[in-house]
Motif scaffolding. Structure first.
Motif, PDB file in Angstrom:
ATOM      1  N   PRO A  11      13.332 -44.371 -71.474  1.00 52.13           N
ATOM      2  CA  PRO A  11      13.579 -44.222 -70.036  1.00 52.13           C
ATOM      3  C   PRO A  11      12.798 -45.253 -69.217  1.00 52.13           C
ATOM      4  CG  PRO A  11      12.935 -42.123 -71.033  1.00 52.13           C
ATOM      5  CD  PRO A  11      12.735 -43.178 -72.069  1.00 52.13           C
ATOM      6  N   ALA A  12      13.484 -45.889 -68.286  1.00 50.61           N
ATOM      7  CA  ALA A  12      12.872 -46.936 -67.468  1.00 50.61           C
ATOM      8  C   ALA A  12      12.464 -46.407 -66.096  1.00 50.61           C
ATOM      9  CB  ALA A  12      13.840 -48.096 -67.296  1.00 50.61           C
ATOM     10  N   GLY A  13      13.060 -45.343 -65.672  1.00 52.18           N
ATOM     11  CA  GLY A  13      12.797 -44.803 -64.344  1.00 52.18           C
ATOM     12  C   GLY A  13      14.089 -44.691 -63.567  1.00 52.18           C
ATOM     13  N   PRO A  15      17.255 -45.322 -61.443  1.00 50.98           N
ATOM     14  CA  PRO A  15      18.003 -46.566 -61.225  1.00 50.98           C
ATOM     15  C   PRO A  15      18.042 -46.959 -59.757  1.00 50.98           C
ATOM     16  CG  PRO A  15      19.504 -44.764 -61.726  1.00 50.98           C
ATOM     17  CD  PRO A  15      18.114 -44.218 -61.851  1.00 50.98           C
ATOM     18  N   GLU A  16      17.821 -48.267 -59.527  1.00 51.27           N
ATOM     19  CA  GLU A  16      17.911 -48.845 -58.190  1.00 51.27           C
ATOM     20  C   GLU A  16      18.942 -49.967 -58.156  1.00 51.27           C
ATOM     21  OE1 GLU A  16      13.359 -48.713 -56.640  1.00 51.27           O
ATOM     22  OE2 GLU A  16      13.807 -50.161 -58.212  1.00 51.27           O
ATOM     23  N   VAL A  17      19.049 -50.680 -59.269  1.00 52.09           N
ATOM     24  CA  VAL A  17      19.920 -51.847 -59.377  1.00 52.09           C
ATOM     25  C   VAL A  17      20.494 -51.885 -60.791  1.00 52.09           C
ATOM     26  CG1 VAL A  17      18.600 -53.201 -57.680  1.00 52.09           C
ATOM     27  CG2 VAL A  17      18.018 -53.346 -60.106  1.00 52.09           C
ATOM     28  N   ILE A  18      21.361 -52.850 -61.045  1.00 50.42           N
ATOM     29  CA  ILE A  18      21.784 -53.121 -62.409  1.00 50.42           C
ATOM     30  C   ILE A  18      20.775 -54.114 -62.981  1.00 50.42           C
ATOM     31  CG2 ILE A  18      23.590 -53.990 -63.945  1.00 50.42           C
ATOM     32  CD1 ILE A  18      24.256 -51.350 -62.406  1.00 50.42           C
ATOM     33  N   CYS A  19      19.985 -53.660 -63.931  1.00 46.52           N
ATOM     34  CA  CYS A  19      18.977 -54.516 -64.571  1.00 46.52           C
ATOM     35  C   CYS A  19      19.631 -55.333 -65.684  1.00 46.52           C
ATOM     36  CB  CYS A  19      17.852 -53.677 -65.175  1.00 46.52           C
ATOM     37  SG  CYS A  19      16.790 -52.894 -63.957  1.00 46.52           S
ATOM     38  N   HIS A  20      19.196 -56.531 -65.834  1.00 46.54           N
ATOM     39  CA  HIS A  20      19.620 -57.386 -66.945  1.00 46.54           C
ATOM     40  C   HIS A  20      19.023 -56.852 -68.241  1.00 46.54           C
ATOM     41  CE1 HIS A  20      19.502 -60.859 -69.632  1.00 46.54           C
ATOM     42  NE2 HIS A  20      20.501 -61.370 -68.926  1.00 46.54           N
ATOM     43  N   MET A  50      11.716 -53.227 -60.716  1.00 48.46           N
ATOM     44  CA  MET A  50      10.437 -53.696 -61.250  1.00 48.46           C
ATOM     45  C   MET A  50      10.466 -53.786 -62.775  1.00 48.46           C
ATOM     46  SD  MET A  50       8.430 -54.666 -58.959  1.00 48.46           S
ATOM     47  CE  MET A  50       8.956 -54.816 -57.276  1.00 48.46           C
ATOM     48  N   TRP A  51      11.369 -53.056 -63.419  1.00 50.13           N
ATOM     49  CA  TRP A  51      11.519 -53.093 -64.873  1.00 50.13           C
ATOM     50  C   TRP A  51      11.914 -54.502 -65.316  1.00 50.13           C
ATOM     51  CZ3 TRP A  51       9.665 -49.760 -68.071  1.00 50.13           C
ATOM     52  CH2 TRP A  51      10.156 -49.626 -69.377  1.00 50.13           C
ATOM     53  N   ASP A  52      12.908 -55.074 -64.635  1.00 53.56           N
ATOM     54  CA  ASP A  52      13.337 -56.441 -64.947  1.00 53.56           C
ATOM     55  C   ASP A  52      12.268 -57.464 -64.561  1.00 53.56           C
ATOM     56  OD1 ASP A  52      15.743 -56.344 -66.284  1.00 53.56           O
ATOM     57  OD2 ASP A  52      16.957 -56.990 -64.593  1.00 53.56           O
ATOM     58  N   LEU A  53      11.664 -57.276 -63.410  1.00 59.46           N
ATOM     59  CA  LEU A  53      10.657 -58.226 -62.957  1.00 59.46           C
ATOM     60  C   LEU A  53       9.424 -58.204 -63.869  1.00 59.46           C
ATOM     61  CD1 LEU A  53      10.357 -60.363 -60.780  1.00 59.46           C
ATOM     62  CD2 LEU A  53       9.236 -58.640 -59.344  1.00 59.46           C
ATOM     63  N   ALA A  54       9.064 -57.039 -64.382  1.00 57.97           N
ATOM     64  CA  ALA A  54       7.923 -56.943 -65.314  1.00 57.97           C
ATOM     65  C   ALA A  54       8.221 -57.711 -66.600  1.00 57.97           C
ATOM     66  CB  ALA A  54       7.605 -55.483 -65.618  1.00 57.97           C
ATOM     67  N   TYR A  55       9.445 -57.611 -67.102  1.00 52.04           N
ATOM     68  CA  TYR A  55       9.792 -58.347 -68.324  1.00 52.04           C
ATOM     69  C   TYR A  55       9.839 -59.844 -68.053  1.00 52.04           C
ATOM     70  CZ  TYR A  55      11.712 -59.012 -72.976  1.00 52.04           C
ATOM     71  OH  TYR A  55      11.895 -59.393 -74.291  1.00 52.04           O
ATOM     72  N   PRO A 108       2.744 -53.566 -69.397  1.00 49.40           N
ATOM     73  CA  PRO A 108       2.535 -53.072 -70.770  1.00 49.40           C
ATOM     74  C   PRO A 108       3.592 -52.056 -71.210  1.00 49.40           C
ATOM     75  CG  PRO A 108       0.458 -53.134 -69.581  1.00 49.40           C
ATOM     76  CD  PRO A 108       1.552 -53.383 -68.572  1.00 49.40           C
ATOM     77  N   ALA A 109       3.981 -51.165 -70.316  1.00 48.61           N
ATOM     78  CA  ALA A 109       5.009 -50.180 -70.661  1.00 48.61           C
ATOM     79  C   ALA A 109       6.336 -50.870 -70.951  1.00 48.61           C
ATOM     80  CB  ALA A 109       5.172 -49.167 -69.524  1.00 48.61           C
ATOM     81  N   ARG A 110       6.626 -51.942 -70.230  1.00 47.41           N
ATOM     82  CA  ARG A 110       7.885 -52.668 -70.444  1.00 47.41           C
ATOM     83  C   ARG A 110       7.885 -53.362 -71.804  1.00 47.41           C
ATOM     84  NH1 ARG A 110      11.831 -53.917 -71.872  1.00 47.41           N
ATOM     85  NH2 ARG A 110      13.536 -55.052 -70.893  1.00 47.41           N
ATOM     86  N   ILE A 111       6.743 -53.931 -72.191  1.00 52.25           N
ATOM     87  CA  ILE A 111       6.646 -54.564 -73.513  1.00 52.25           C
ATOM     88  C   ILE A 111       6.786 -53.508 -74.600  1.00 52.25           C
ATOM     89  CG2 ILE A 111       5.166 -55.893 -75.074  1.00 52.25           C
ATOM     90  CD1 ILE A 111       3.883 -57.116 -72.506  1.00 52.25           C
ATOM     91  N   GLU A 112       6.126 -52.379 -74.410  1.00 52.44           N
ATOM     92  CA  GLU A 112       6.229 -51.298 -75.400  1.00 52.44           C
ATOM     93  C   GLU A 112       7.662 -50.788 -75.496  1.00 52.44           C
ATOM     94  OE1 GLU A 112       3.840 -47.291 -76.751  1.00 52.44           O
ATOM     95  OE2 GLU A 112       3.350 -48.222 -74.838  1.00 52.44           O
TER      96      GLU A 112
END
Length: 160
Positions: A11-13, A15-20, A50-55, A108-112
């Motif tokens: 789970p990423a959180g 949804p706000e946008v379509i993430c790549h 922020m999920w995409d931006l973190a990656y 770190p959560a995004r890398i994990e």
């Protein structure tokens, strides 16, 4: 599922946008130094921006362990530029201070999550994922992600 999202098993959180979901230099098309397109949208799905931006911060700054820089295509000279490159990403995106703190906490959560997604989808034998899981060292079984996580745990100052 035909016609559905290939959403991550992690789970990423909300949804706000379509993430790549794989915003990285290897998925960018550039023209004269400017990014003009992203390719490889097979893992796109609704998620938090922020999920995409973190990656992107992880792969573009990069925030990887020193021994992973070369295999990722980066020269070792990029490491001293991490703070400057992070600031450029922050400013280019126009992050508010609160958004920036959120992003840095998510890295770190995004890398994990990238590691867990690879591990789970390889076990499910999804097309292409087992091959990534079985690739040669230094990446076999997602070990590159694990080294990067350990590096960030030992050096939290890199995220400041």
């Amino acid at each position: 599922m035909a016609g559905g999202w290939q959403a991550s098993p992690v789970p990423a959180g909300p949804p706000e946008v379509i993430c790549h979901n794989d915003t990285a230099p290897w998925n960018m098309i550039t023209d004269d130094g400017s990014v003009v397109a992203f390719v490889d949208w097979d893992t796109a799905a609704p998620g938090p921006r922020m999920w995409d931006l973190a990656y992107l911060a992880y792969t573009l700054v990069p925030l990887a362990a020193p021994e992973n820089l070369g295999p990722m295509g980066w020269p070792p000279e990029v490491r001293p530029l991490a703070a400057e490159r992070l600031a450029a990403l922050r400013d280019g995106y126009g992050c508010t201070p609160a958004q920036w703190e959120e992003l840095l906490a998510i890295v770190p959560a995004r890398i994990e999550a990238a590691y867990d997604t690879m591990r789970i989808w390889a076990a499910e034998d999804r097309p292409g994922w087992r091959a990534q899981w079985e690739q040669a060292e230094p990446w076999r079984h997602g070990s590159g992600y694990l080294r990067d996580l350990e590096f960030l745990r030992r050096h939290p100052e890199i995220l400041r």
